[in-house]
Design a protein around this motif. Sequence first.
Motif, PDB file in Angstrom:
ATOM      1  N   GLY A  26       0.999  -1.204   0.075  1.00 49.95           N
ATOM      2  CA  GLY A  26       0.072  -0.038   0.023  1.00 49.95           C
ATOM      3  C   GLY A  26       0.730   1.252  -0.021  1.00 49.95           C
ATOM      4  N   LEU A  27       0.431   2.341  -0.435  1.00 45.74           N
ATOM      5  CA  LEU A  27       1.058   3.592  -0.492  1.00 45.74           C
ATOM      6  C   LEU A  27       0.554   4.400   0.894  1.00 45.74           C
ATOM      7  CD1 LEU A  27       1.751   5.724  -3.415  1.00 45.74           C
ATOM      8  CD2 LEU A  27       0.606   6.962  -1.468  1.00 45.74           C
ATOM      9  N   LEU A  28       1.418   4.915   1.581  1.00 45.12           N
ATOM     10  CA  LEU A  28       1.177   5.855   2.780  1.00 45.12           C
ATOM     11  C   LEU A  28       0.972   7.279   2.140  1.00 45.12           C
ATOM     12  CD1 LEU A  28       3.760   4.614   5.306  1.00 45.12           C
ATOM     13  CD2 LEU A  28       1.438   4.249   5.463  1.00 45.12           C
ATOM     14  N   TRP A  29      -0.294   7.958   2.564  1.00 45.13           N
ATOM     15  CA  TRP A  29      -0.589   9.334   1.806  1.00 45.13           C
ATOM     16  C   TRP A  29      -0.750  10.052   3.123  1.00 45.13           C
ATOM     17  CZ3 TRP A  29      -5.935  10.790  -0.593  1.00 45.13           C
ATOM     18  CH2 TRP A  29      -5.985  11.799  -1.098  1.00 45.13           C
ATOM     19  N   GLY A  84      -6.827   4.588   8.857  1.00 46.67           N
ATOM     20  CA  GLY A  84      -6.258   4.025  10.010  1.00 46.67           C
ATOM     21  C   GLY A  84      -6.553   4.953  10.974  1.00 46.67           C
ATOM     22  N   GLU A  85      -6.393   4.569  12.178  1.00 41.84           N
ATOM     23  CA  GLU A  85      -6.811   5.391  13.409  1.00 41.84           C
ATOM     24  C   GLU A  85      -5.471   5.189  14.402  1.00 41.84           C
ATOM     25  OE1 GLU A  85     -10.223   5.208  15.544  1.00 41.84           O
ATOM     26  OE2 GLU A  85     -11.461   6.002  13.894  1.00 41.84           O
ATOM     27  N   LEU A 110       0.412   3.133  12.720  1.00 43.28           N
ATOM     28  CA  LEU A 110       0.878   2.290  11.645  1.00 43.28           C
ATOM     29  C   LEU A 110       1.177   0.842  11.708  1.00 43.28           C
ATOM     30  CD1 LEU A 110       1.748   2.300   8.406  1.00 43.28           C
ATOM     31  CD2 LEU A 110       4.023   3.203   9.049  1.00 43.28           C
ATOM     32  N   LYS A 111       1.615   0.771  12.839  1.00 43.61           N
ATOM     33  CA  LYS A 111       1.910  -0.671  13.196  1.00 43.61           C
ATOM     34  C   LYS A 111       0.765  -1.428  13.507  1.00 43.61           C
ATOM     35  CE  LYS A 111       6.328  -0.240  15.851  1.00 43.61           C
ATOM     36  NZ  LYS A 111       6.923  -0.259  17.427  1.00 43.61           N
ATOM     37  N   ARG A 112      -0.177  -0.799  14.014  1.00 39.96           N
ATOM     38  CA  ARG A 112      -1.402  -1.718  14.270  1.00 39.96           C
ATOM     39  C   ARG A 112      -2.149  -1.725  12.845  1.00 39.96           C
ATOM     40  NH1 ARG A 112      -3.504   1.006  20.022  1.00 39.96           N
ATOM     41  NH2 ARG A 112      -1.532   0.759  21.158  1.00 39.96           N
ATOM     42  N   PHE A 113      -2.001  -0.760  12.199  1.00 43.12           N
ATOM     43  CA  PHE A 113      -2.855  -0.901  10.662  1.00 43.12           C
ATOM     44  C   PHE A 113      -2.209  -2.154   9.788  1.00 43.12           C
ATOM     45  CE2 PHE A 113      -3.532   0.491   6.218  1.00 43.12           C
ATOM     46  CZ  PHE A 113      -4.881   0.619   6.536  1.00 43.12           C
ATOM     47  N   LEU A 114      -1.018  -2.102   9.946  1.00 38.06           N
ATOM     48  CA  LEU A 114      -0.209  -3.112   9.190  1.00 38.06           C
ATOM     49  C   LEU A 114      -0.500  -4.426   9.640  1.00 38.06           C
ATOM     50  CD1 LEU A 114       3.199  -1.181   8.553  1.00 38.06           C
ATOM     51  CD2 LEU A 114       1.413  -1.362   6.976  1.00 38.06           C
ATOM     52  N   GLU A 116      -3.208  -5.459  11.223  1.00 43.86           N
ATOM     53  CA  GLU A 116      -4.676  -5.755  10.878  1.00 43.86           C
ATOM     54  C   GLU A 116      -4.736  -6.164   9.582  1.00 43.86           C
ATOM     55  OE1 GLU A 116      -8.840  -3.659  10.828  1.00 43.86           O
ATOM     56  OE2 GLU A 116      -7.189  -2.580  11.632  1.00 43.86           O
ATOM     57  N   HIS A 117      -4.019  -5.354   8.688  1.00 38.13           N
ATOM     58  CA  HIS A 117      -4.332  -5.720   7.073  1.00 38.13           C
ATOM     59  C   HIS A 117      -3.244  -6.769   6.575  1.00 38.13           C
ATOM     60  CE1 HIS A 117      -7.956  -2.989   6.987  1.00 38.13           C
ATOM     61  NE2 HIS A 117      -7.283  -2.333   7.668  1.00 38.13           N
TER      62      HIS A 117
END
Length: 264
Positions: A26-29, A84-85, A110-114, A116-117
Amino acid sequence: MSHLDELEAESIYILREAFNRLGKIGLLWSLGKDSNVMLWLARKAFFGKVPFPAMHVDTGKKFKEMYDFRDQYADEWGLNFMRGECPPLSEIDPSLPPATRAAARKTEGLKRFLAEHKFDGVIAGIRRDEEALRAKERVFSPRQTTGEWDFRDQPPEFWNQYNTSFPPNVHVRIHPLLHWTEVDIWKYTLREGIPVIPLYFAKNGKRYRSLGDEDITNPVDSDATTIPEIIRELETTTVSERSGRAMDHEAEDSFERLRANGYM
């Protein structure tokens, strides 16, 4: 080829290599000038349709203008947008200085988002000239699965030859703008007509050079109200690009601690 053409071609090559060689990416925007250029390049690389998600790890404290920009162009550019929150400040290491601790919310988010997905890699819009520690980065940078970065142990990258073969359970950060400068970003933005958040233009003698959370980001003195004026200003200024970021004025190792822990 012009200098901008060469930069564009190299970045497009990196984006295509990442898409072809890695798994789920994914791309971090972050909504700033660099990640907007990166999204523009991704649209060019894949003929107008970005084939991976554009992800915003949201602290909830960005400027209103940034949120307005995100909502408008996520729709106009047909992005697969993911948000992500970030966790509350109470869950962040209290030993960090105040502004650094606030910025660390994004790292944990970001760690939690990565996790999770389950992304194998993420594309980030950092540049070597932006901050001294980022100069140690690689274009394809292997990390631990939780994002930790050992900046003392990075693989070699010679003559634009990139290693894109990594063992299982290795997380990769991809940096297609690493070889760009701040002036390059603005010259390319001008050439391509890339939309710009108005906070970058001077108002009452102040403008933002780098955008982060509203409560820990400050404007710099400037009279530049157009992109050509910004470029002329940057070609002579001795002021650091991140001089408006509060955390960069705290403890000397604050940024190093954040980066080692997974900060962009």
